[in-house]
Design a protein around this motif. Structure first.
Motif, PDB file in Angstrom:
ATOM      1  N   LEU A 231      -4.739  13.671   2.365  1.00  0.00           N
ATOM      2  CA  LEU A 231      -6.155  13.342   2.492  1.00  0.00           C
ATOM      3  C   LEU A 231      -6.449  12.795   3.879  1.00  0.00           C
ATOM      4  CD1 LEU A 231      -6.554  11.562  -0.972  1.00  0.00           C
ATOM      5  CD2 LEU A 231      -7.069  13.950  -0.405  1.00  0.00           C
ATOM      6  N   ALA A 232      -7.598  13.157   4.409  1.00  0.00           N
ATOM      7  CA  ALA A 232      -7.992  12.701   5.745  1.00  0.00           C
ATOM      8  C   ALA A 232      -8.317  11.208   5.709  1.00  0.00           C
ATOM      9  CB  ALA A 232      -9.199  13.491   6.232  1.00  0.00           C
ATOM     10  N   PRO A 233      -8.128  10.503   6.830  1.00  0.00           N
ATOM     11  CA  PRO A 233      -8.463   9.073   6.882  1.00  0.00           C
ATOM     12  C   PRO A 233      -9.952   8.847   6.616  1.00  0.00           C
ATOM     13  CG  PRO A 233      -7.125   9.724   8.778  1.00  0.00           C
ATOM     14  CD  PRO A 233      -7.549  10.990   8.098  1.00  0.00           C
ATOM     15  N   VAL A 234     -10.271   7.716   5.983  1.00  0.00           N
ATOM     16  CA  VAL A 234     -11.662   7.339   5.711  1.00  0.00           C
ATOM     17  C   VAL A 234     -11.845   5.867   6.080  1.00  0.00           C
ATOM     18  CG1 VAL A 234     -12.053   9.018   3.869  1.00  0.00           C
ATOM     19  CG2 VAL A 234     -11.069   6.792   3.313  1.00  0.00           C
ATOM     20  N   LEU A 235     -13.087   5.442   6.061  1.00  0.00           N
ATOM     21  CA  LEU A 235     -13.372   4.048   6.368  1.00  0.00           C
ATOM     22  C   LEU A 235     -12.796   3.130   5.289  1.00  0.00           C
ATOM     23  CD1 LEU A 235     -17.102   4.316   7.524  1.00  0.00           C
ATOM     24  CD2 LEU A 235     -15.066   4.069   8.966  1.00  0.00           C
ATOM     25  N   GLY A 236     -12.473   1.909   5.695  1.00  0.00           N
ATOM     26  CA  GLY A 236     -11.936   0.930   4.760  1.00  0.00           C
ATOM     27  C   GLY A 236     -12.992  -0.073   4.338  1.00  0.00           C
ATOM     28  N   VAL A 237     -12.760  -0.707   3.207  1.00  0.00           N
ATOM     29  CA  VAL A 237     -13.637  -1.759   2.724  1.00  0.00           C
ATOM     30  C   VAL A 237     -12.753  -2.895   2.209  1.00  0.00           C
ATOM     31  CG1 VAL A 237     -13.797  -0.634   0.457  1.00  0.00           C
ATOM     32  CG2 VAL A 237     -15.487  -2.344   1.111  1.00  0.00           C
ATOM     33  N   ARG A 238     -13.080  -4.110   2.604  1.00  0.00           N
ATOM     34  CA  ARG A 238     -12.238  -5.252   2.248  1.00  0.00           C
ATOM     35  C   ARG A 238     -12.540  -5.747   0.843  1.00  0.00           C
ATOM     36  NH1 ARG A 238     -12.780 -11.196   3.628  1.00  0.00           N
ATOM     37  NH2 ARG A 238     -10.772 -12.054   3.007  1.00  0.00           N
ATOM     38  N   LEU A 239     -11.484  -5.968   0.070  1.00  0.00           N
ATOM     39  CA  LEU A 239     -11.596  -6.592  -1.241  1.00  0.00           C
ATOM     40  C   LEU A 239     -11.049  -8.010  -1.112  1.00  0.00           C
ATOM     41  CD1 LEU A 239     -10.271  -3.728  -3.566  1.00  0.00           C
ATOM     42  CD2 LEU A 239     -12.633  -4.243  -2.924  1.00  0.00           C
ATOM     43  N   PRO A 240     -11.918  -9.013  -1.056  1.00  0.00           N
ATOM     44  CA  PRO A 240     -11.444 -10.384  -0.851  1.00  0.00           C
ATOM     45  C   PRO A 240     -10.518 -10.837  -1.965  1.00  0.00           C
ATOM     46  CG  PRO A 240     -13.788 -10.357  -1.384  1.00  0.00           C
ATOM     47  CD  PRO A 240     -13.387  -8.941  -1.201  1.00  0.00           C
ATOM     48  N   ARG A 241      -9.686 -11.806  -1.639  1.00  0.00           N
ATOM     49  CA  ARG A 241      -8.692 -12.291  -2.586  1.00  0.00           C
ATOM     50  C   ARG A 241      -9.349 -12.818  -3.864  1.00  0.00           C
ATOM     51  NH1 ARG A 241      -6.175 -15.612  -6.264  1.00  0.00           N
ATOM     52  NH2 ARG A 241      -3.922 -15.533  -6.009  1.00  0.00           N
ATOM     53  N   TRP A 242     -10.492 -13.495  -3.732  1.00  0.00           N
ATOM     54  CA  TRP A 242     -11.145 -14.061  -4.908  1.00  0.00           C
ATOM     55  C   TRP A 242     -11.595 -12.968  -5.868  1.00  0.00           C
ATOM     56  CZ3 TRP A 242     -15.990 -12.506  -6.132  1.00  0.00           C
ATOM     57  CH2 TRP A 242     -16.801 -12.001  -5.095  1.00  0.00           C
ATOM     58  N   LEU A 243     -12.009 -11.822  -5.328  1.00  0.00           N
ATOM     59  CA  LEU A 243     -12.438 -10.712  -6.170  1.00  0.00           C
ATOM     60  C   LEU A 243     -11.243 -10.120  -6.916  1.00  0.00           C
ATOM     61  CD1 LEU A 243     -14.598  -8.762  -7.151  1.00  0.00           C
ATOM     62  CD2 LEU A 243     -14.212  -7.397  -5.085  1.00  0.00           C
ATOM     63  N   LEU A 244     -10.132  -9.959  -6.216  1.00  0.00           N
ATOM     64  CA  LEU A 244      -8.925  -9.445  -6.858  1.00  0.00           C
ATOM     65  C   LEU A 244      -8.466 -10.383  -7.970  1.00  0.00           C
ATOM     66  CD1 LEU A 244      -6.975  -8.318  -3.658  1.00  0.00           C
ATOM     67  CD2 LEU A 244      -8.115  -6.839  -5.320  1.00  0.00           C
ATOM     68  N   ALA A 245      -8.550 -11.695  -7.696  1.00  0.00           N
ATOM     69  CA  ALA A 245      -8.146 -12.685  -8.709  1.00  0.00           C
ATOM     70  C   ALA A 245      -9.051 -12.602  -9.936  1.00  0.00           C
ATOM     71  CB  ALA A 245      -8.171 -14.083  -8.107  1.00  0.00           C
ATOM     72  N   ALA A 246     -10.354 -12.405  -9.698  1.00  0.00           N
ATOM     73  CA  ALA A 246     -11.298 -12.305 -10.820  1.00  0.00           C
ATOM     74  C   ALA A 246     -10.986 -11.081 -11.674  1.00  0.00           C
ATOM     75  CB  ALA A 246     -12.727 -12.243 -10.290  1.00  0.00           C
ATOM     76  N   VAL A 247     -10.643  -9.977 -11.034  1.00  0.00           N
ATOM     77  CA  VAL A 247     -10.307  -8.751 -11.768  1.00  0.00           C
ATOM     78  C   VAL A 247      -9.064  -8.963 -12.623  1.00  0.00           C
ATOM     79  CG1 VAL A 247      -9.503  -6.379 -11.506  1.00  0.00           C
ATOM     80  CG2 VAL A 247     -11.422  -7.195 -10.135  1.00  0.00           C
ATOM     81  N   THR A 248      -8.060  -9.669 -12.073  1.00  0.00           N
ATOM     82  CA  THR A 248      -6.837  -9.909 -12.852  1.00  0.00           C
ATOM     83  C   THR A 248      -7.124 -10.813 -14.052  1.00  0.00           C
ATOM     84  OG1 THR A 248      -6.154 -11.840 -11.520  1.00  0.00           O
ATOM     85  CG2 THR A 248      -5.426  -9.667 -10.782  1.00  0.00           C
ATOM     86  N   ARG A 249      -8.021 -11.791 -13.868  1.00  0.00           N
ATOM     87  CA  ARG A 249      -8.342 -12.685 -14.989  1.00  0.00           C
ATOM     88  C   ARG A 249      -9.065 -11.944 -16.099  1.00  0.00           C
ATOM     89  NH1 ARG A 249      -9.216 -16.619 -10.861  1.00  0.00           N
ATOM     90  NH2 ARG A 249     -11.409 -16.038 -10.712  1.00  0.00           N
ATOM     91  N   LEU A 250      -9.893 -10.972 -15.725  1.00  0.00           N
ATOM     92  CA  LEU A 250     -10.621 -10.197 -16.721  1.00  0.00           C
ATOM     93  C   LEU A 250      -9.735  -9.140 -17.382  1.00  0.00           C
ATOM     94  CD1 LEU A 250     -13.998  -9.654 -14.811  1.00  0.00           C
ATOM     95  CD2 LEU A 250     -13.612 -11.144 -16.801  1.00  0.00           C
ATOM     96  N   GLY A 251      -8.594  -8.844 -16.745  1.00  0.00           N
ATOM     97  CA  GLY A 251      -7.676  -7.862 -17.306  1.00  0.00           C
ATOM     98  C   GLY A 251      -8.210  -6.449 -17.291  1.00  0.00           C
TER      99      GLY A 251
END
Length: 425
Positions: A231-251
């Motif tokens: 796949l060709a390179p695309v733009l990136g988007v940052r997922l902050p640590r707090w968002l990742l933590a929230a996703v893990t808590r929600l399962g």
């Protein structure tokens, strides 16, 4: 040589069994479901084991005639069983190996399962590792080696699936600052190292970090996976640590609190001890991936992985709406008029309305709870509804809003959810 592989149905276990069979080694595969295991690792003997319950005496009979044991058993999501599967169950296995005269034990642990361990995953692994090392510190009666791999990459692995899915998104996610460091090793190199240790003619009693030749950031890992997928390179988007933590808590994602904590840690080590013990020089990630070029199926799997939970939620929403809307929002007169067209009136109509709503809610909740065959049950109910309505109100086939025709789309969605849950096992 007769090798017993514990956790043979897992990612590393399947690859190891396949390689051992190819090398002409006699293999016995152990797991909780021997029949299902026999389908995953064809052509080898299978036996039942359960590390959550088995004690040393349970293992002694299984170990008769076994020259070497490789313990690949491990959990990443079920933290409640870490202490039994990783620790208590493994210790019982190791005790039996020593008592039963097994010549060599290879324990597949994890990088970070050392004095600095903080997660329940690492602590449970470290306790078992310490127990194995303490049984025979110098390996005088039983050779032992604890392998502590970093990220293991390869088809069928959770790390590959996760970063492949991230790499296939229209915008490339950056985890946190994108600078968390890992030192991935390909499963083929890990398996080759285990094979060399099994055939090693010199005694060994050691703990060895199993890492690739170079550390890399999670950004670099995602980029490597995207290149492998073609796949060709695309733009990136940052997922902050707090968002990742929230996703893990929600399962609601593939990453757990434990795996996020481990990902944040510096998952790097020295490759020299592995090279010294086995003579194996692990390949860099790009080279290792290039050995097995990505296929259309790999790209499809990477793109589908983020969609799997979304499809389930959407299907659950349809069923929940089917239960809530008639009871809470649709005027009673409208409901009863529709049921009258199906020949239901009075008590029969009320019973049908309530029963149908409860059934819809039950299927929706079962889907949210990830109960197996929930989607399949929904398909059966939907086909039943469709048959009754088509027989009693055939005019709805021509409804401009597609009251019945839309069921075809729901059928497709339900089939997709069912297939995805079946593949998950």
């Amino acid at each position: 040589m007769h090798v017993l592989v514990i956790g043979a149905g897992g990612f590393v276990g399947r690859h190891l069994v396949g390689r051992l069979v190819a090398e002409g080694v006699r293999v016995t595969a152990a797991g909780r479901d021997p029949a299902r295991l026999a389908q995953a690792v064809c052509g080898v003997s299978t036996i039942r084991c359960d590390l959550t319950q088995d004690v040393a005496d349970d293992w002694l009979l299984r170990l008769c005639g076994v020259d070497a044991v490789v313990n690949c058993a491990g959990l990443i999501r079920d933290g409640g069983r870490y202490a039994t599967v990783h620790d208590k169950g493994a210790r019982a296995l190791f005790d039996a190996c020593l008592a039963g005269g097994v010549g060599r034990v290879v324990q597949v642990s994890a990088l970070g399962a050392d004095a600095g361990a903080v997660t329940r995953y690492h602590l449970s692994k470290r306790t078992a590792d310490d127990h194995l090392a303490g049984l025979d510190p110098a390996g005088a009666r039983m050779d032992w080696v604890v392998l502590r791999p970093s990220f293991v990459i390869g088809r069928g692995g959770q790390s590959s699936a996760l970063f492949g899915a991230l790499a296939a998104l229209p915008l490339t996610p950056r985890l946190g600052q994108g600078r968390w460091r890992v030192q991935p090793i390909h499963v083929d190199d890990l398996v080759a190292g285990i094979l060399r240790l099994l055939h090693r003619d010199r005694p060994i009693a050691a703990r060895i970090d199993v890492v690739g030749p170079e550390p890399m950031t999670t950004d670099a890992l995602t980029a490597s996976m995207r290149r492998w997928l073609g796949l060709a390179p695309v733009l990136g988007v940052r997922l902050p640590r707090w968002l990742l933590a929230a996703v893990t808590r929600l399962g609601i994602g593939p990453v757990t609190h434990e795996s996020l904590t481990m990902l944040e840690a510096d998952n790097t080590g020295e490759a020299e001890p592995l090279i010294a013990a086995t003579g194996l020089v692990p390949a860099t990630l790009d080279v290792a991936l290039a050995r097995t070029p990505a296929t259309d199926a790999d790209r499809l799997a990477a793109r589908l992985m983020p969609l799997a939970p979304v499809l389930r939620w959407l299907l659950a929403l349809v069923w929940l709406a089917g239960g809530i809307v008639p009871l809470a929002f649709t005027p009673a007169g409208t409901n009863f008029a529709l049921l009258a067209r199906a020949g239901l009136n009075g008590t029969a109509a009320i019973t049908a309305l309530v029963a149908g709503a409860v059934l819809d809610l039950a299927i929706g909740l079962a889907l949210l709870a990830r109960l197996r065959r929930a989607a399949l049950a929904g398909i059966g109910v939907m086909l039943g509804y469709t048959a009754v309505i088509a027989a009693t109100m055939p005019a709805l086939w021509a409804d401009p809003f597609g009251a019945l025709v839309k069921n075809a789309a729901i059928l497709g969605l339900a089939l997709a959810v069912h297939v995805l849950e079946t593949d998950r096992g």
